[in-house]
Design a protein around this motif. Structure first.
Motif, PDB file in Angstrom:
ATOM      1  N   GLY A  95      21.112  11.787  -4.872  1.00 43.95           N
ATOM      2  CA  GLY A  95      20.870  12.706  -5.975  1.00 43.95           C
ATOM      3  C   GLY A  95      19.576  12.425  -6.709  1.00 43.95           C
ATOM      4  N   LEU A  96      18.690  11.623  -6.126  1.00 38.77           N
ATOM      5  CA  LEU A  96      17.434  11.241  -6.776  1.00 38.77           C
ATOM      6  C   LEU A  96      16.240  11.902  -6.074  1.00 38.77           C
ATOM      7  N   TYR A  97      15.137  11.991  -6.832  1.00 36.61           N
ATOM      8  CA  TYR A  97      13.917  12.529  -6.250  1.00 36.61           C
ATOM      9  C   TYR A  97      13.476  11.665  -5.073  1.00 36.61           C
ATOM     10  N   ARG A  98      12.856  12.330  -4.100  1.00 31.89           N
ATOM     11  CA  ARG A  98      12.390  11.605  -2.934  1.00 31.89           C
ATOM     12  C   ARG A  98      10.958  12.041  -2.628  1.00 31.89           C
ATOM     13  N   VAL A  99      10.067  11.062  -2.444  1.00 30.89           N
ATOM     14  CA  VAL A  99       8.690  11.328  -2.047  1.00 30.89           C
ATOM     15  C   VAL A  99       8.416  10.599  -0.736  1.00 30.89           C
ATOM     16  N   ASN A 100       7.424  11.062  -0.024  1.00 28.21           N
ATOM     17  CA  ASN A 100       7.158  10.578   1.321  1.00 28.21           C
ATOM     18  C   ASN A 100       6.417   9.250   1.297  1.00 28.21           C
ATOM     19  N   ASP A 101       7.001   8.229   1.918  1.00 24.41           N
ATOM     20  CA  ASP A 101       6.326   6.946   2.130  1.00 24.41           C
ATOM     21  C   ASP A 101       5.557   7.074   3.447  1.00 24.41           C
ATOM     22  N   VAL A 102       4.303   7.496   3.353  1.00 27.05           N
ATOM     23  CA  VAL A 102       3.546   7.886   4.536  1.00 27.05           C
ATOM     24  C   VAL A 102       3.445   6.756   5.549  1.00 27.05           C
ATOM     25  N   ASN A 103       3.056   5.563   5.109  1.00 24.55           N
ATOM     26  CA  ASN A 103       2.883   4.442   6.051  1.00 24.55           C
ATOM     27  C   ASN A 103       4.155   3.607   6.211  1.00 24.55           C
ATOM     28  N   GLU A 104       5.229   4.046   5.549  1.00 29.08           N
ATOM     29  CA  GLU A 104       6.548   3.412   5.714  1.00 29.08           C
ATOM     30  C   GLU A 104       6.503   1.902   5.479  1.00 29.08           C
ATOM     31  N   ASP A 105       5.745   1.514   4.428  1.00 31.59           N
ATOM     32  CA  ASP A 105       5.679   0.092   4.111  1.00 31.59           C
ATOM     33  C   ASP A 105       6.634  -0.283   2.978  1.00 31.59           C
ATOM     34  N   GLY A 106       7.434   0.656   2.516  1.00 32.59           N
ATOM     35  CA  GLY A 106       8.420   0.360   1.490  1.00 32.59           C
ATOM     36  C   GLY A 106       7.882   0.378   0.080  1.00 32.59           C
ATOM     37  N   GLN A 107       6.629   0.754  -0.117  1.00 28.08           N
ATOM     38  CA  GLN A 107       6.068   0.842  -1.459  1.00 28.08           C
ATOM     39  C   GLN A 107       5.139   2.049  -1.528  1.00 28.08           C
ATOM     40  N   TYR A 108       4.888   2.477  -2.767  1.00 26.47           N
ATOM     41  CA  TYR A 108       4.067   3.671  -2.965  1.00 26.47           C
ATOM     42  C   TYR A 108       2.756   3.272  -3.647  1.00 26.47           C
ATOM     43  N   ASP A 109       1.633   3.619  -2.988  1.00 29.06           N
ATOM     44  CA  ASP A 109       0.319   3.351  -3.537  1.00 29.06           C
ATOM     45  C   ASP A 109      -0.626   4.443  -3.074  1.00 29.06           C
ATOM     46  N   PHE A 110      -1.951   4.220  -3.230  1.00 28.54           N
ATOM     47  CA  PHE A 110      -2.919   5.269  -2.918  1.00 28.54           C
ATOM     48  C   PHE A 110      -2.894   5.662  -1.443  1.00 28.54           C
ATOM     49  N   ASN A 111      -2.393   4.797  -0.582  1.00 30.04           N
ATOM     50  CA  ASN A 111      -2.302   5.154   0.836  1.00 30.04           C
ATOM     51  C   ASN A 111      -1.275   6.261   1.086  1.00 30.04           C
ATOM     52  N   ASP A 112      -0.356   6.420   0.145  1.00 30.53           N
ATOM     53  CA  ASP A 112       0.670   7.455   0.298  1.00 30.53           C
ATOM     54  C   ASP A 112       0.292   8.748  -0.430  1.00 30.53           C
TER      55      ASP A 112
END
Length: 1010
Positions: A831-848
């Motif tokens: 039930g929570l917002y979901r955003v794409n982890d592009v490089n699938e490294d488990g964290q969100y930064d400028f690469n995503d």
């Protein structure tokens, strides 16, 4: 015989008077050298035939009505514009034609009288436009210059002259980031050229004196944009504001004109006129123009209780005091409490002007007071004085003009640590009252709260920001020969601002007060500058054309001082601000800088047959902001125009085109808008004896930014210019970007001043339409429309991946973008917002952050209508903006802080399942704040605003004359009356931020002429 001689003598004296004092149109058609011979033979009763040709600027005019004044005798001009009438020598002829100014001329014994008619609409084409170092007729200009006059400026209840430009000029974007009086508006002329925000300010020039356009630090967070350096100016003393945009108009200013030029011209007196006094007063009220739609108490509690239920936890006295301790039925609109007050506005202006045949003067002053909408009696007020002297010698060779404008303003905006605005948008609606019955601050129920009482800021955080600004300029010119004039311009500006703030420890709750100190903060800013610009001007006939030229030099020096001092540990509130009584004094900043600028410049313009125009400008600039080997650079431009409506093939084949002109320009301007001494190694003294440490790396090799400007324009007039249309396309490319080049922390420095090989491109279309919809003897309706469609992009940036700008910009995209996460909706399991982890490294930064969204304006403009009926006039201006923005960041839904009603509706009644479960959990917070930096909250923020609405009435002249008045005008002015938008924002001009919007004001006033 004697009586006849006396009669003739009186006639001759009258005719001599006419020759010397009647305006030129009355005798311009007499053959040279025959004025008195013709007069001496007059017989006022003798009839004779008179004939002539009536023309306008495009040739002969058929169908013009020629009437003998006071009779029904008249005729019309034929297909060749010719007429013939039998008249008496005492008659007056009246020439009239729909859409043209009526001409009334005496016969005076003439047998031939040729007349040139002036279009009522195209009189604007004859207006002398200020182009900086010279003036040019509107129809003959080769550059892009927009203009507003005093009629659009002086009655508006505003502080900064820049605010008067909103919605009125194509290509000129003015944004009020904050509604606090004196706050500097953001102005961009044809877009953002520099990667640095502080590298995009235009050049301000007031009566020939260049003004530093960089806003001054305002001291507290209500002046985050800084204080406007033009805030001390008297709006009633402004005759016109011209904005120079393209290369042809700005290249003569070289590096200073890279981002456009704003020319402010003040009013002058009148030659050959008795002294006149003009007094104007208005008073009114102002309120916040917009408020956010927030939660009711019931809605707030529903979200809070649902979050507790979803988290599966019990009420806790420490963290849930809003549910346990606070009244569940109390409701307070904190926007109304904290910034919902009414601002009292009052303005008074008086000016005296007049002159004789050689000297004119204008002396005036004003007082403006504007209250704030916050609790308390804080206000902004200013006092101004202005003087303009103009003198021409009897032989018309020597011309002198002196202008001086002095202003003092003071802002008493409270010295908040936290803004009332953000507090009003977050404080729960059932929070306890802020004052007790006896008026003291209420603290008891705040024992478990982390909030401070907002009213404490009014009582215990006091500030004052005082500005003094003197702008003086002396212009001298002397005609050396018939075609050659020497001119010099000498200006001086002294701007100082003193900010003082005191902070009593009583602002804190009793539980933590004893651990705090009384403190103070002071800032002293001083800007002094002078300029000397000697010039030679040349003007001469050359064949069928006219050559205009000027050559000159600029010597300019700016001295800036900035001192910031804080004091800590005052024993009592009475001693706060007395630094001698402080336990410790810290100098936060102490800067003394000098900037020198020298240049030579030239302009050559040629006008051939009033149809073909060419303009060449060039300038060589030298700036002390660059190293010894990079201080000089050359800038130039070429502009041309062709008035093709003067060609025979247009007259014959396209008779509906009354005016047509092509113009275009190309050139290079530059920019040195960086700090001083950036090319040097810099050191500061340490606290210990004989110690210094480095604060700046040297780089003597960086140089000027370059801005290459290209423009092409088509101007058209139809139906005798009752409809005029201008369309322009421009392209500006700014390269060799001056930035602070980021350095790795191992060097000990964060950056070094350098040029980056980046190119920023601004292109766009500008449209300006003016129509005379209805024109009769008593009623007129005019419409003016302007539209700008700008496009900005980073054209190139080699090796951007090796710089920190890779996380901010994208090649081929605008500068005002946000790199966002890709939004994937609400996770059906959590039930929570979901955003794409592009490089699938488990964290969100400028690469995503792979989604590029453009913020800011896609197009903007204004629509003005003007209605006049006899002595009454109605004007209104609609400003429209198409833009996108992120929604304002709020606290986590479910936390003890206010949300918007829009969120509640989406959560409670939404059918799109686009709102996550309300919760205070760590996972919910992480998901929510990740979504804030995704495309989820990106939305349309367009608006249409009724920017101004004015109603004025001129009282009848005859009754006024009986009581000794030359004129009296009553006026009603409304500003920012209402706004149409779907975006739920407090300040629609600065969407996504919690800032006070421009005020909605209503003022009533009177203007009297004595």
């Amino acid at each position: 015989m004697k009586n006849n001689l006396e009669y003739r003598g009186v006639v001759h004296l009258c005719l001599l008077f006419i020759c010397f004092f009647v305006p030129p149109p009355y005798f311009a058609h007499f053959p040279h050298g025959h004025c008195f011979t013709s007069f001496s033979n007059l017989d006022t009763q003798q009839q004779h035939q008179i004939s002539g040709t009536v023309t306008d600027s495009y040739g002969p005019m058929p169908g013009v009505h020629v009437l003998i004044k006071g009779t029904n005798n008249g005729t019309f001009t034929d297909a060749n514009g010719e007429y013939s009438l039998v008249v008496n020598t005492k008659d007056f002829l009246v020439f009239s034609y729909l859409g043209y100014h009526t001409r009334e001329l005496p016969v005076l014994g003439r047998t031939t009288l040729d007349v040139e008619m002036q279009s009522e609409v195209t009189e604007l084409q004859e207006v002398e436009v200020n182009a900086g170092y010279y003036t040019v007729k509107e129809k003959e200009r080769t550059g892009s210059i927009s203009r507003v006059t005093s009629a659009d400026i002086e009655l508006q209840p505003i502080v900064s002259p820049l605010e008067a430009l909103q919605g009125r000029m194509a290509g000129v974007e003015v944004v009020q980031n904050n509604g606090i009086p004196g706050n500097a508006p953001l102005i961009r002329i044809r877009g953002q050229n520099s990667l640095r925000d502080d590298g995009n300010f235009p050049l301000y020039i007031i009566d020939g004196m260049p003004i530093n356009s960089t806003p001054i630090d305002g001291g507290n967070n209500f002046y985050l944009s800084g204080i406007d350096p033009l805030s001390t100016h008297n709006l009633s003393n402004i005759e016109s504001i011209e904005v120079l945009k393209d290369a042809d108009a700005t290249a003569i200013y070289g590096s200073r004109g890279a981002n456009g030029v704003v020319l402010v011209t003040t009013k002058k007196g009148n030659y050959r006129r008795k002294t006149e006094i003009e007094a104007r007063w208005y008073s009114g009220l102002g309120q916040v123009s917009n408020k956010e739609d927030l939660l009711s108490t019931e809605q707030y509690l529903a979200i809070r209780k649902t979050a507790l239920q979803n988290d599966g936890r019990q009420l806790d006295e420490f963290s849930d005091y809003d549910l346990l301790l606070w009244n569940q039925h109390r409701y307070t609109d904190w926007q109304e409490v904290l910034f919902g007050g009414t601002s009292q506005i009052m303005d008074f202006n008086v000016a005296a002007s007049g002159g004789n045949g050689t000297t004119s003067f204008r002396l005036g002053g004003s007082y403006h007071n504007e209250g704030l909408v916050f609790p308390g009696d804080n206000s902004y007020h200013k006092v101004t004085a202005g003087l303009n002297l103009d003198h021409i010698s009897e032989n018309n060779k020597l011309h002198m003009n002196f202008s001086a404008n002095y202003g003092i303003d003071q802002s008493d905006v409270p010295a908040y640590d936290n803004s009332f605005v953000s507090t009003a948008l977050t404080l729960p609606p059932n929070a306890p009252k802020l004052k007790n019955e006896d008026g003291s601050l209420h603290w008891e129920e705040w024992e478990y709260s982390q909030w401070d009482n907002p009213y404490a800021a009014i009582l215990y955080r006091n500030s004052s920001d005082v500005g003094l600004n003197l702008i003086a300029n002396l212009g001298l010119s002397y005609q050396l020969f018939h075609s050659l004039t020497f001119k010099t311009n000498m200006g001086y500006n002294n701007l100082t601002r003193d900010y003082k703030a005191s902070f009593s420890k009583d602002q804190y709750s009793p539980e933590i007060r004893e651990g705090q100190n009384h403190s103070s903060r002071e800032r002293h800013a001083d800007r002094k500058s002078w300029v000397i610009e000697p010039q030679f001007l040349y003007r001469a006939k050359m064949g069928k054309g006219t050559l205009d030229g000027l050559i000159g030099a600029t010597f300019q020096q700016n001295d800036n001082k900035n001192l910031i001092v804080t004091g800590e540990g005052f024993v009592s509130t009475a001693l706060i601000g007395d630094l001698a009584a402080a336990q410790s004094v810290n100098i936060i900043n102490n800067e003394i800088k000098r900037y020198k600028y020298n240049a030579v410049f030239a302009r050559f313009g040629y006008n051939y047959d009033q149809k073909y125009f060419i303009n060449l400008t060039g300038r060589r600039d030298g700036s002390s902001r660059f190293g010894p080997n990079k201080r000089f650079a050359n800038f130039w431009a070429i502009g041309g125009a062709w008035i093709f409506s003067g060609e025979n093939f247009v007259k014959q084949n396209l008779p509906f085109i009354s005016f047509g002109k092509f113009r275009g320009s190309y050139g290079i301007t530059g920019s040195d808008q960086i700090g001083d001494y950036g090319y040097l190694d810099a050191y500061e003294a340490t606290a210990g004896p004989n110690g210094i440490y480095p604060t700046q790396l040297t780089n003597p090799n960086y140089s000027w930014e370059e801005n290459k400007k290209l423009e092409t324009t088509l101007e058209l007039g139809f139906l005798n210019d009752r409809i005029t249309l201008g369309s322009s396309w421009y392209r500006n490319r700014s390269s060799n970007q001056l930035v602070g080049y980021p350095l790795p922390s191992i060097t000990g420095f964060s950056s070094v001043q350098a040029n980056l090989p980046a190119t920023v491109q601004n292109t766009g279309w500008e449209f300006e339409l003016a129509t005379m919809n209805i024109r009769s003897k008593n009623f007129r309706w005019q419409t003016f429309l302007n539209l700008t469609i700008p496009k900005n992009k980073l054209l190139s940036f080699p090796d951007i991946e090796q710089t920190s700008y890779a996380n901010i910009y994208r090649i081929g995209q605008p500068l005002n973008i946000r790199l966002l996460y890709e939004y994937e909706g609400v996770d059906p399991e959590t039930g929570l917002y979901r955003v794409n982890d592009v490089n699938e490294d488990g964290q969100y930064d400028f690469n995503d952050a792979i989604v590029v969204k453009k913020l800011g304006r896609e197009y903007f403009g204004g629509l003005t209508n003007k209605f006049s009926y006899k002595g009454m006039e109605v004007r209104f201006l609609w400003e429209f903006v198409k833009q996108s923005a992120l929604e304002r960041e709020t606290s986590l839904p479910g936390y003890k802080a206010m949300q918007t009603a829009q969120f509640f509706n989406e959560w409670q009644y939404g059918q799109n399942n686009n709102v996550q479960t309300v919760s205070e959990s760590f996972d919910a917070g992480t998901a929510y704040y990740n979504a804030l930096f995704s495309e989820r909250f990106f939305t349309d923020a367009s608006f249409v605003r009724l920017r101004t609405l004015s109603l004025s009435y001129d009282l009848p002249a005859k009754p006024l004359k009986d009581i000794g008045l030359k004129g009296c005008n009553l006026f009603l002015q409304a500003q920012n009356l209402f706004t149409l938008t779907n975006y739920n924002s407090l300040n629609i001009e600065n969407p996504g931020n919690a800032t006070l919007p421009a005020l909605k004001t209503l003022t009533l006033g009177v203007k009297i002429n004595l």
